[in-house]
Design an enzyme around this catalytic site. Structure first.
Site, PDB file in Angstrom:
ATOM      1  N   ASN A  85       0.808  -1.228   0.000  1.00  0.00           N
ATOM      2  CA  ASN A  85       0.000   0.000   0.000  1.00  0.00           C
ATOM      3  C   ASN A  85       0.840   1.277   0.000  1.00  0.00           C
ATOM      4  OD1 ASN A  85      -2.951  -0.444   0.144  1.00  0.00           O
ATOM      5  ND2 ASN A  85      -2.351  -1.820   1.783  1.00  0.00           N
ATOM      6  N   THR A  98       0.980  -4.337 -13.404  1.00  0.00           N
ATOM      7  CA  THR A  98       1.035  -5.741 -12.969  1.00  0.00           C
ATOM      8  C   THR A  98      -0.340  -6.257 -12.534  1.00  0.00           C
ATOM      9  OG1 THR A  98       3.356  -5.686 -12.383  1.00  0.00           O
ATOM     10  CG2 THR A  98       2.002  -7.269 -11.187  1.00  0.00           C
ATOM     11  N   THR A 122      -7.262 -10.098  -2.033  1.00  0.00           N
ATOM     12  CA  THR A 122      -7.108  -9.594  -0.673  1.00  0.00           C
ATOM     13  C   THR A 122      -8.431  -9.095  -0.109  1.00  0.00           C
ATOM     14  OG1 THR A 122      -6.075  -7.813   0.590  1.00  0.00           O
ATOM     15  CG2 THR A 122      -6.403  -7.399  -1.741  1.00  0.00           C
ATOM     16  N   ASP A 123      -8.532  -9.076   1.216  1.00  0.00           N
ATOM     17  CA  ASP A 123      -9.731  -8.509   1.857  1.00  0.00           C
ATOM     18  C   ASP A 123      -9.821  -6.994   1.656  1.00  0.00           C
ATOM     19  OD1 ASP A 123      -7.623  -7.784   3.556  1.00  0.00           O
ATOM     20  OD2 ASP A 123      -8.447  -8.763   5.334  1.00  0.00           O
ATOM     21  N   GLU A 124      -8.704  -6.373   1.260  1.00  0.00           N
ATOM     22  CA  GLU A 124      -8.708  -4.909   1.140  1.00  0.00           C
ATOM     23  C   GLU A 124      -9.629  -4.393   0.041  1.00  0.00           C
ATOM     24  OE1 GLU A 124      -5.024  -2.909   1.112  1.00  0.00           O
ATOM     25  OE2 GLU A 124      -4.117  -4.260   2.547  1.00  0.00           O
ATOM     26  N   TYR A 158      -3.302   0.444  -4.487  1.00  0.00           N
ATOM     27  CA  TYR A 158      -3.081  -1.016  -4.414  1.00  0.00           C
ATOM     28  C   TYR A 158      -4.417  -1.750  -4.404  1.00  0.00           C
ATOM     29  CZ  TYR A 158      -2.614  -5.588  -2.243  1.00  0.00           C
ATOM     30  OH  TYR A 158      -2.740  -6.935  -1.964  1.00  0.00           O
ATOM     31  N   SER A 159      -5.286  -1.415  -3.443  1.00  0.00           N
ATOM     32  CA  SER A 159      -6.521  -2.205  -3.315  1.00  0.00           C
ATOM     33  C   SER A 159      -7.463  -1.951  -4.494  1.00  0.00           C
ATOM     34  CB  SER A 159      -7.204  -1.969  -1.969  1.00  0.00           C
ATOM     35  OG  SER A 159      -7.337  -0.620  -1.669  1.00  0.00           O
ATOM     36  N   LYS A 162      -6.254  -4.260  -7.204  1.00  0.00           N
ATOM     37  CA  LYS A 162      -6.628  -5.646  -6.881  1.00  0.00           C
ATOM     38  C   LYS A 162      -8.134  -5.831  -7.137  1.00  0.00           C
ATOM     39  CE  LYS A 162      -4.565  -8.620  -5.417  1.00  0.00           C
ATOM     40  NZ  LYS A 162      -3.742  -9.694  -6.086  1.00  0.00           N
TER      41      LYS A 162
HETATM   42  P1  NAD Z   1       5.104  -9.900  -2.604  1.00  0.00           P
HETATM   43  O1  NAD Z   1       5.220  -8.460  -2.955  1.00  0.00           O
HETATM   44  O2  NAD Z   1       5.912 -10.448  -1.475  1.00  0.00           O
HETATM   45  O3  NAD Z   1       5.438 -10.798  -3.888  1.00  0.00           O
HETATM   46  C1  NAD Z   1       4.981 -10.480  -5.165  1.00  0.00           C
HETATM   47  C2  NAD Z   1       5.781 -11.292  -6.175  1.00  0.00           C
HETATM   48  O4  NAD Z   1       5.267 -10.982  -7.495  1.00  0.00           O
HETATM   49  C3  NAD Z   1       7.277 -10.988  -6.204  1.00  0.00           C
HETATM   50  O5  NAD Z   1       8.018 -12.189  -6.260  1.00  0.00           O
HETATM   51  C4  NAD Z   1       7.472 -10.180  -7.494  1.00  0.00           C
HETATM   52  O6  NAD Z   1       8.756 -10.344  -8.072  1.00  0.00           O
HETATM   53  C5  NAD Z   1       6.367 -10.754  -8.374  1.00  0.00           C
HETATM   54  N1  NAD Z   1       5.935  -9.824  -9.425  1.00  0.00           N
HETATM   55  C6  NAD Z   1       5.597  -8.508  -9.280  1.00  0.00           C
HETATM   56  N2  NAD Z   1       5.280  -7.980 -10.470  1.00  0.00           N
HETATM   57  C7  NAD Z   1       5.382  -8.990 -11.393  1.00  0.00           C
HETATM   58  C8  NAD Z   1       5.162  -9.082 -12.793  1.00  0.00           C
HETATM   59  N3  NAD Z   1       4.753  -8.013 -13.510  1.00  0.00           N
HETATM   60  N4  NAD Z   1       5.364 -10.264 -13.403  1.00  0.00           N
HETATM   61  C9  NAD Z   1       5.783 -11.362 -12.707  1.00  0.00           C
HETATM   62  N5  NAD Z   1       6.020 -11.318 -11.388  1.00  0.00           N
HETATM   63  C10 NAD Z   1       5.821 -10.159 -10.730  1.00  0.00           C
HETATM   64  O7  NAD Z   1       3.541 -10.146  -2.363  1.00  0.00           O
HETATM   65  P2  NAD Z   1       2.796 -11.092  -1.326  1.00  0.00           P
HETATM   66  O8  NAD Z   1       2.622 -10.386  -0.056  1.00  0.00           O
HETATM   67  O9  NAD Z   1       3.452 -12.415  -1.362  1.00  0.00           O
HETATM   68  O10 NAD Z   1       1.357 -11.197  -2.019  1.00  0.00           O
HETATM   69  C11 NAD Z   1       1.090 -12.199  -2.992  1.00  0.00           C
HETATM   70  C12 NAD Z   1      -0.353 -12.097  -3.435  1.00  0.00           C
HETATM   71  O11 NAD Z   1      -1.221 -12.290  -2.317  1.00  0.00           O
HETATM   72  C13 NAD Z   1      -0.728 -10.740  -4.023  1.00  0.00           C
HETATM   73  O12 NAD Z   1      -1.602 -10.956  -5.109  1.00  0.00           O
HETATM   74  C14 NAD Z   1      -1.449 -10.025  -2.873  1.00  0.00           C
HETATM   75  O13 NAD Z   1      -2.380  -9.099  -3.369  1.00  0.00           O
HETATM   76  C15 NAD Z   1      -2.121 -11.197  -2.198  1.00  0.00           C
HETATM   77  N6  NAD Z   1      -2.409 -11.032  -0.771  1.00  0.00           N
HETATM   78  C16 NAD Z   1      -1.420 -10.652   0.085  1.00  0.00           C
HETATM   79  C17 NAD Z   1      -1.685 -10.554   1.463  1.00  0.00           C
HETATM   80  C18 NAD Z   1      -0.605 -10.194   2.455  1.00  0.00           C
HETATM   81  O14 NAD Z   1      -0.878 -10.122   3.652  1.00  0.00           O
HETATM   82  N7  NAD Z   1       0.634  -9.971   2.050  1.00  0.00           N
HETATM   83  C19 NAD Z   1      -2.970 -10.828   1.929  1.00  0.00           C
HETATM   84  C20 NAD Z   1      -3.965 -11.191   1.014  1.00  0.00           C
HETATM   85  C21 NAD Z   1      -3.664 -11.299  -0.323  1.00  0.00           C
HETATM   86  O1  TDX Z   2       5.992   0.464   9.702  1.00  0.00           O
HETATM   87  C1  TDX Z   2       4.770   0.256   9.699  1.00  0.00           C
HETATM   88  N1  TDX Z   2       4.019   0.651  10.774  1.00  0.00           N
HETATM   89  C2  TDX Z   2       2.683   0.452  10.853  1.00  0.00           C
HETATM   90  O2  TDX Z   2       2.049   0.812  11.857  1.00  0.00           O
HETATM   91  C3  TDX Z   2       4.108  -0.409   8.596  1.00  0.00           C
HETATM   92  C4  TDX Z   2       4.897  -0.848   7.400  1.00  0.00           C
HETATM   93  C5  TDX Z   2       2.754  -0.620   8.698  1.00  0.00           C
HETATM   94  N2  TDX Z   2       2.046  -0.199   9.784  1.00  0.00           N
HETATM   95  C6  TDX Z   2       0.604  -0.486   9.878  1.00  0.00           C
HETATM   96  C7  TDX Z   2      -0.216  -0.208   8.637  1.00  0.00           C
HETATM   97  C8  TDX Z   2      -1.286  -1.288   8.689  1.00  0.00           C
HETATM   98  O3  TDX Z   2      -2.373  -0.859   9.516  1.00  0.00           O
HETATM   99  O4  TDX Z   2       0.506  -1.912  10.060  1.00  0.00           O
HETATM  100  C9  TDX Z   2      -0.613  -2.462   9.369  1.00  0.00           C
HETATM  101  C10 TDX Z   2      -0.127  -3.517   8.388  1.00  0.00           C
HETATM  102  O5  TDX Z   2       0.592  -2.839   7.363  1.00  0.00           O
HETATM  103  P1  TDX Z   2       1.186  -3.607   6.085  1.00  0.00           P
HETATM  104  O6  TDX Z   2       2.084  -4.697   6.526  1.00  0.00           O
HETATM  105  O7  TDX Z   2       1.703  -2.595   5.138  1.00  0.00           O
HETATM  106  O8  TDX Z   2      -0.117  -4.355   5.528  1.00  0.00           O
HETATM  107  P2  TDX Z   2      -1.555  -3.831   4.976  1.00  0.00           P
HETATM  108  O9  TDX Z   2      -1.477  -2.448   4.481  1.00  0.00           O
HETATM  109  O10 TDX Z   2      -2.567  -4.170   6.021  1.00  0.00           O
HETATM  110  O11 TDX Z   2      -1.716  -4.803   3.690  1.00  0.00           O
HETATM  111  C11 TDX Z   2      -1.333  -6.191   3.793  1.00  0.00           C
HETATM  112  O12 TDX Z   2      -2.459  -7.026   3.916  1.00  0.00           O
HETATM  113  C12 TDX Z   2      -3.301  -7.137   2.796  1.00  0.00           C
HETATM  114  C13 TDX Z   2      -0.515  -6.613   2.566  1.00  0.00           C
HETATM  115  O13 TDX Z   2       0.622  -5.783   2.447  1.00  0.00           O
HETATM  116  C14 TDX Z   2      -1.354  -6.589   1.322  1.00  0.00           C
HETATM  117  O14 TDX Z   2      -0.594  -7.081   0.208  1.00  0.00           O
HETATM  118  C15 TDX Z   2      -2.548  -7.468   1.535  1.00  0.00           C
HETATM  119  O15 TDX Z   2      -3.409  -7.383   0.430  1.00  0.00           O
END
Ligand code: NAD
Ligand code: TDX
Length: 342
Positions: A85, A98, A122-124, A158-159, A162
């Site tokens: 985000n 992407t 994502t839930d977002e 971002y959201s 998505k």
């Molecule tokens: P991340 O940022 O750790 O990984 C993303 C990966 O995608 C990386 O390896 C990157 O190199 C690759 N990538 C980016 N752009 C690309 C492109 N154009 N072509 C090919 N590869 C590409 O992300 P994450 O946290 O592992 O999230 C993975 C998926 O899960 C995402 O779709 C995200 O929306 C979803 N998601 C994440 C969370 C969370 O808490 N992180 C929660 C719910 C859903």
């Molecule tokens: O340094 C920090 N301090 C802080 O208070 C950062 C990096 C975040 N935060 C807060 C913001 C959010 O309320 O913590 C919470 C979590 O932040 P993030 O890790 O950036 O996650 P969030 O924005 O909730 O989104 C994550 O969950 C949904 C993932 O990054 C997304 O990819 C996924 O879709």
């Protein structure tokens, strides 16, 4: 499912899914399609058998490459995304490329070859919810958590991208008969998460002697799930889910950010107040909460990691044991945050 493509399989959740498949489904071969952006890391796949996991470095929006790979597979599980985000508030353009164009390219190829597609979201996309204390049912009443019927209302670039990608998939199911399922998961934690994200940022701050950084007062609530539980849920949906359906994945893990940070500090032997309050995120979503009844009842899925304290302690141990994995990037990540007074 003899052969699957996992996009974004070198990122946090995608690489955990690849490990999960290799460990639990010995007949499956995986092609990882990953651009290796700043968030992707080959090391996340280190040690996996080369005869079962192949990495193709490339862009999911590259039509020719995607066509060639999809033609020869049974299913595409789409994790690749721009996922942070805070980055989307600085520069939304890679998010549109992407998350929207990349998804479009993948579903076009899957439709052309009749390939099964699972969309990881994502839930977002649903926006945010009021805090439990401000709700009549204290978070347990009807409509007080996200379900697959909750209207889309994304807050950040971002959201929004998505949400746009989800809507493309839903339209391709209805108009073209794409054999797709969708899942919307809550916040993941566990190994291999990039240190720009909340939990690993704070753990590695403590390990590097930097004070952790809490946005605003830390009242914002996230619904934490261990990434291995996300993997088992995606596998269940891929293999047993109904085509065209959306399943929400969550593990009843609501905590506010201040509580999470205080727990990290306690588990790492630091004083409870050893952190800085910094500039809040613009448009910061207040609360996310998932109702995963449909997934539980229809597919019998249950989370295995139900003790957040234990899961967090394991995650702290992983970052402690893998300094070489994150230390090279730490200074640059913190310098970028410092520009925003975060
Ligand atoms: P991340 O940022 O750790 O990984 C993303 C990966 O995608 C990386 O390896 C990157 O190199 C690759 N990538 C980016 N752009 C690309 C492109 N154009 N072509 C090919 N590869 C590409 O992300 P994450 O946290 O592992 O999230 C993975 C998926 O899960 C995402 O779709 C995200 O929306 C979803 N998601 C994440 C969370 C969370 O808490 N992180 C929660 C719910 C859903
Ligand atoms: O340094 C920090 N301090 C802080 O208070 C950062 C990096 C975040 N935060 C807060 C913001 C959010 O309320 O913590 C919470 C979590 O932040 P993030 O890790 O950036 O996650 P969030 O924005 O909730 O989104 C994550 O969950 C949904 C993932 O990054 C997304 O990819 C996924 O879709």
């Amino acid at each position: 499912m003899k052969h699957i493509i996992v996009t974004g399989g070198a990122g946090f959740i995608g690489s955990n899914f690849v490990h999960y498949v290799v460990n639990h489904h010995p007949d499956v071969h995986v092609t990882v399609l990953d651009k290796l952006t700043y968030a992707g890391n080959k090391e996340n796949l280190a040690g996996l058998p080369e005869d079962r996991v192949k990495l193709v470095v490339g862009d999911i929006a590259d039509t020719e490459l995607v066509d060639r790979l999809v033609k020869e597979t049974n299913a595409v599980i789409h994790y690749a995304a721009e996922s942070h985000n805070d980055n989307s508030l600085k520069d939304p353009s890679p998010f549109v490329h992407t998350n929207i164009m990349g998804t479009y390219t993948l579903i076009e190829a899957c439709r052309k070859y009749g390939v099964r597609y699972h969309h990881v979201s994502t839930d977002e996309v649903y926006g945010d919810l009021p805090l439990r204390e401000d709700l009549p049912g204290h978070g347990e009443g009807p409509g007080e958590k996200f379900t697959a019927e909750t209207p889309y209302n994304p807050s950040s670039p971002y959201s929004a991208t998505k949400a746009g990608s989800d809507l493309l998939v839903k339209a391709w199911v209805r108009s073209f008969g794409l054999k797709a399922t969708l899942s919307n998961c809550s916040n993941n934690y566990g190994p291999y998460q990039h240190i720009e994200k909340f939990i690993p940022r704070q753990i590695t701050n403590v390990l590097a002697g930097i004070r952790p950084k809490l946005y605003g007062e830390g009242k914002n609530v996230r619904d934490w799930i261990h990434t291995n539980d996300h993997s088992s849920a995606v596998w269940a949906i891929l293999t047993e889910g109904r085509i065209g359906e959306t399943y929400l994945i969550g593990a009843d893990g609501e905590e506010n950010n201040k509580q999470v940070l205080e727990l990290i500090l306690e588990l790492m032997g630091q004083p409870k107040d050893a952190y800085d309050q910094v500039t809040d995120r613009a448009g910061h979503d207040l609360r996310y909460a998932i109702d995963s009844t449909k997934l539980n009842e229809e597919l019998g899925w249950k989370p295995a990691f139900t003790n957040f304290r234990e899961g967090l302690a394991d995650t702290i141990q992983w970052y402690t044991d893998h300094k070489e994995w994150w230390l090279v990037e730490k200074e640059a990540v913190e310098a970028k945050y410092a520009q925003n007074n975060q």
